[in-house]
Design a protein around this motif. Structure first.
Motif, short mmCIF file in Angstrom:
data_model
loop_
_atom_site.label_atom_id
_atom_site.label_comp_id
_atom_site.label_asym_id
_atom_site.label_seq_id
_atom_site.Cartn_x
_atom_site.Cartn_y
_atom_site.Cartn_z
N GLY A 1 0.90 -1.32 -0.04
CA GLY A 1 -0.03 -0.01 0.05
C GLY A 1 0.94 1.20 0.11
N ASP A 2 0.63 2.24 0.75
CA ASP A 2 1.46 3.17 0.99
C ASP A 2 2.80 3.22 1.33
OD1 ASP A 2 -0.76 5.03 0.29
OD2 ASP A 2 -1.20 5.53 2.53
N HIS A 3 3.00 2.03 2.23
CA HIS A 3 4.12 1.29 2.51
C HIS A 3 4.08 0.01 2.24
CE1 HIS A 3 3.95 5.07 5.04
NE2 HIS A 3 5.36 5.16 4.77
N ASN A 4 5.39 -0.82 1.84
CA ASN A 4 5.43 -2.11 1.78
C ASN A 4 6.17 -2.71 3.10
OD1 ASN A 4 4.72 -2.22 -1.09
ND2 ASN A 4 6.80 -1.72 -1.74
N ILE A 5 5.43 -3.67 3.74
CA ILE A 5 5.76 -4.04 4.91
C ILE A 5 5.78 -5.60 4.91
CG2 ILE A 5 4.72 -4.18 7.49
CD1 ILE A 5 3.10 -1.80 6.58
N ILE A 6 6.65 -6.19 5.41
CA ILE A 6 6.75 -7.52 5.82
C ILE A 6 6.81 -7.71 7.42
CG2 ILE A 6 9.26 -7.82 5.73
CD1 ILE A 6 8.81 -10.31 4.01
N VAL A 7 5.85 -8.73 7.61
CA VAL A 7 5.35 -9.24 9.13
C VAL A 7 5.87 -10.59 9.29
CG1 VAL A 7 3.93 -9.36 10.89
CG2 VAL A 7 3.63 -7.65 8.95
N SER B 1 12.25 5.95 20.51
CA SER B 1 11.34 5.59 21.73
C SER B 1 9.87 5.63 21.17
CB SER B 1 11.56 6.73 22.68
OG SER B 1 12.67 6.82 23.37
N HIS B 2 9.30 4.50 21.72
CA HIS B 2 7.72 4.47 21.48
C HIS B 2 7.17 3.75 22.68
CE1 HIS B 2 3.90 4.82 19.24
NE2 HIS B 2 3.72 3.63 19.82
N ALA B 3 6.09 4.52 23.05
CA ALA B 3 5.37 3.89 24.49
C ALA B 3 4.42 2.62 24.31
CB ALA B 3 5.03 4.96 25.11
N PHE B 4 5.32 1.75 23.58
CA PHE B 4 4.21 0.39 23.49
C PHE B 4 3.86 -0.19 24.78
CE2 PHE B 4 6.27 -0.35 19.18
CZ PHE B 4 5.32 -0.33 18.52
N ASP B 5 4.91 0.07 25.76
CA ASP B 5 4.81 -0.58 27.08
C ASP B 5 3.59 0.14 27.87
OD1 ASP B 5 6.44 1.79 27.08
OD2 ASP B 5 7.53 1.27 29.00
N LYS B 6 3.14 1.54 27.50
CA LYS B 6 2.34 2.06 28.06
C LYS B 6 0.83 1.95 27.22
CE LYS B 6 4.99 5.56 30.27
NZ LYS B 6 6.18 4.61 30.52
N GLY B 7 0.87 0.92 26.35
CA GLY B 7 -0.23 0.68 25.47
C GLY B 7 -0.29 1.56 24.17
N GLU B 8 0.70 2.29 23.94
CA GLU B 8 0.36 3.40 22.54
C GLU B 8 0.47 2.44 21.37
OE1 GLU B 8 2.51 6.87 22.25
OE2 GLU B 8 2.13 7.48 24.38
N GLU B 9 -0.40 2.62 20.53
CA GLU B 9 -0.17 2.06 19.17
C GLU B 9 0.98 2.96 18.29
OE1 GLU B 9 -4.15 2.93 17.18
OE2 GLU B 9 -5.27 1.59 18.63
N TYR B 10 1.44 2.34 17.26
CA TYR B 10 2.40 2.94 16.32
C TYR B 10 1.90 3.16 15.03
CZ TYR B 10 6.93 3.91 13.97
OH TYR B 10 7.83 4.18 13.16
N THR B 11 1.61 3.99 14.49
CA THR B 11 0.90 4.15 13.19
C THR B 11 2.07 4.18 12.13
OG1 THR B 11 -1.05 5.36 14.21
CG2 THR B 11 -0.56 5.61 11.93
N ILE B 12 1.77 3.24 11.14
CA ILE B 12 2.49 3.46 9.89
C ILE B 12 2.01 4.16 9.03
CG2 ILE B 12 3.44 2.12 8.18
CD1 ILE B 12 4.09 -0.29 10.30
N ASN B 13 0.54 4.08 8.69
CA ASN B 13 -0.12 4.94 7.95
C ASN B 13 -1.47 4.89 8.20
OD1 ASN B 13 -1.04 2.49 6.09
ND2 ASN B 13 0.85 2.52 5.21
N ARG C 1 -6.22 -2.26 7.55
CA ARG C 1 -7.42 -1.96 6.93
C ARG C 1 -7.14 -2.29 5.43
NH1 ARG C 1 -12.50 -2.33 8.44
NH2 ARG C 1 -13.84 -1.01 7.36
N SER C 2 -7.76 -3.45 5.04
CA SER C 2 -7.69 -3.82 3.72
C SER C 2 -8.23 -3.21 2.46
CB SER C 2 -7.88 -5.53 3.48
OG SER C 2 -9.03 -5.79 3.73
N LYS C 3 -8.03 -3.56 1.28
CA LYS C 3 -8.83 -2.61 0.30
C LYS C 3 -10.16 -3.25 0.38
CE LYS C 3 -5.63 -1.35 -3.16
NZ LYS C 3 -5.43 -1.10 -4.66
N ASP C 4 -10.43 -4.52 0.61
CA ASP C 4 -11.90 -4.81 0.67
C ASP C 4 -12.62 -4.39 1.77
OD1 ASP C 4 -11.03 -6.56 2.45
OD2 ASP C 4 -11.06 -8.49 1.27
#
Length: 193
Positions: free
Chosen positions: A31-37, A100-112, A133-136
């Motif tokens: 999508g806006d970014h190519n991501i491999i998980v 730094s990102h506050a995952f440990d405090k429950g914060e989401e990380y937004t890629i796009n 959120r997929s294309k469909d």
């Protein structure tokens, strides 16, 4: 919106008293970014490179690598993606820079707009889940070992025996993800509703 392709379905089976045959699901998000998980074991580099070729993508075209947690079957080929920002559990880095990102405090990380990374500890204390959120229009959760496979819903011993650093917290995050997702791509089995 993003397109999701499961490059390889994960699996896990006991092959003896003290031995398991296992590898994780490996998923491409375009999508806006190519991501491999989750990048499988260290012996799978050629498989991943060849699978990406089917989408006219090379490792250099990947913007983010997300490893749902730091186990060897989920991080084995992170080094293929040297231009990407890496999220390994709660750790965010690019080359020798750590962010730094506050995952440990429950914060989401937004890629796009269509992809975010949620902290979902339990299996390990720094597990994350990628929500797309997929294309469909469906919401797809790529969960790593938060969910081992579909069968672990009916039989919790499957995910408990796979290891859980905090089963109570894992139950909470499993419920949260099940509530928001239309589809789940688990760590060691096929995608399910």
């Amino acid at each position: 919106m993003s397109e999701i392709a499961v490059l390889f379905e994960g699996y896990s089976v006991m092959s003896g008293k003290d031995e398991m045959i296992a590898n994780c699901s490996c998923t491409l998000v375009r999508g806006d970014h190519n991501i491999i998980v989750d990048t499988m074991t260290s012996w799978d580099s050629e498989k991943i490179i060849n699978a990406l070729k089917q989408f006219d993508i090379t490792p250099e075209d990947i913007h983010y690598v997300v490893s749902t947690h730091g186990h060897s079957d989920h991080i084995g080929n992170n080094n293929l993606f040297l231009k990407a920002k890496h999220i390994v559990g709660f750790s965010v880095s690019h080359k020798d820079k750590y962010y730094s990102h506050a995952f440990d405090k429950g914060e989401e990380y937004t890629i796009n707009q269509s992809v975010k990374v949620l902290p979902t500890p339990g299996h390990t204390l720094s597990d994350v889940t990628v929500v797309v959120r997929s294309k469909d229009g469906e919401t797809v959760a790529i969960t790593g070992d938060l969910f081992e496979k579909l069968e672990d819903i009916e039989n919790p011993n499957i995910w408990l025996e796979a290891g859980s650093d905090d089963p109570v917290v894992q139950i909470k995050h499993r419920a949260k993800v099940a509530e928001i997702a239309d589809q789940i791509i688990p760590g060691h089995g096929p995608q399910f509703k």
